[in-house]
Design a protein around this motif. Structure first.
Motif, PDB file in Angstrom:
ATOM      1  N   CYS A  67       1.805   4.650 -10.638  1.00 19.35           N
ATOM      2  CA  CYS A  67       2.270   3.559  -9.832  1.00 19.35           C
ATOM      3  C   CYS A  67       1.671   2.008 -10.405  1.00 19.35           C
ATOM      4  CB  CYS A  67       2.220   2.928  -8.436  1.00 19.35           C
ATOM      5  SG  CYS A  67       3.167   1.672  -6.936  1.00 19.35           S
ATOM      6  N   GLN A  68       0.834   1.287 -10.581  1.00 18.98           N
ATOM      7  CA  GLN A  68       0.542   0.918 -11.805  1.00 18.98           C
ATOM      8  C   GLN A  68       1.038   0.470 -13.318  1.00 18.98           C
ATOM      9  OE1 GLN A  68      -2.055  -1.503 -10.589  1.00 18.98           O
ATOM     10  NE2 GLN A  68      -1.914  -0.993  -9.099  1.00 18.98           N
ATOM     11  N   ILE A 120      -1.412   6.948  -7.705  1.00 19.77           N
ATOM     12  CA  ILE A 120      -1.956   5.381  -7.821  1.00 19.77           C
ATOM     13  C   ILE A 120      -1.624   4.899  -9.220  1.00 19.77           C
ATOM     14  CG2 ILE A 120      -2.524   3.057  -7.190  1.00 19.77           C
ATOM     15  CD1 ILE A 120      -1.338   5.463  -4.942  1.00 19.77           C
ATOM     16  N   CYS A 167       8.075   2.165  -8.571  1.00 24.97           N
ATOM     17  CA  CYS A 167       6.903   3.066  -7.933  1.00 24.97           C
ATOM     18  C   CYS A 167       7.042   3.886  -7.033  1.00 24.97           C
ATOM     19  CB  CYS A 167       6.231   1.556  -7.522  1.00 24.97           C
ATOM     20  SG  CYS A 167       5.032   0.947  -8.545  1.00 24.97           S
ATOM     21  N   CYS A 192       0.639  -1.154  -0.504  1.00 25.83           N
ATOM     22  CA  CYS A 192      -0.261   0.158   0.037  1.00 25.83           C
ATOM     23  C   CYS A 192       0.754   0.795   0.268  1.00 25.83           C
ATOM     24  CB  CYS A 192      -1.075  -0.162   0.921  1.00 25.83           C
ATOM     25  SG  CYS A 192      -2.451   1.108   1.303  1.00 25.83           S
TER      26      CYS A 192
END
Length: 112
Positions: A33-34, A30, A61, A15
Motif C-alpha cells: 500500500c505504501q 502495508i 491500495c 487505516c
C-alpha cells in the motif's frame, strides 16, 4: 460555498487492515500500500492532494492488497477538507501539528 468545478484539496488518514490472510503479520500488505501511495505522487504519511486522487489512491491500495491475496480488507477513513485558505501540498497535518506545538511552547513559561 465552493464552486463544483473547483478542485477540492483533501487530507485523508486511513487505516487499512487486511483480513483472512492466514498470517498474523500484515507488513507485506502495508508495504504494498505504501508503494501504491508513493507512485500516486501524493504525500503518504496521510494521503493528501486533490479529492479524486486521494480517493483513487485508497482504492488502488485496496486493489493491490487484494492482488497480494488478502480476501477481505477493513478500512477506516477520515477525510478533512477546507476552503478558507489555500492548501499547500504536504502541509495539511503538518501545519496543524506546528500550531499545537507553538501553543504548548508558549504555555511552558506560564505559571500553573
Amino acid at each position: 460555498m465552493s464552486d463544483d468545478k473547483e478542485v477540492l484539496y483533501a487530507v485523508a488518514d486511513f487505516c487499512l487492515i487486511p483480513m483472512g490472510t492466514g498470517d498474523s503479520s500484515v507488513a507485506e500488505y502495508i508495504a504494498e500500500c505504501q508503494t501504491v501511495l508513493q507512485k500516486s505522487g501524493l504525500t503518504f504519511k496521510s494521503a493528501e492532494g486533490p479529492w479524486n486522487e486521494v480517493c483513487k489512491a485508497i482504492h488502488d491500495c485496496h486493489a493491490a492488497v487484494h492482488q497480494l491475496g488478502a480476501p477481505r480488507i477493513a478500512t477506516d477513513i477520515r477525510i478533512g477538507t477546507r476552503t478558507d485558505r489555500e492548501a499547500v501540498l504536504g502541509e495539511g497535518n503538518n501545519r496543524k501539528v506546528r500550531r499545537v506545538e507553538e501553543i504548548l511552547a508558549s504555555k511552558q513559561g506560564e505559571p500553573h
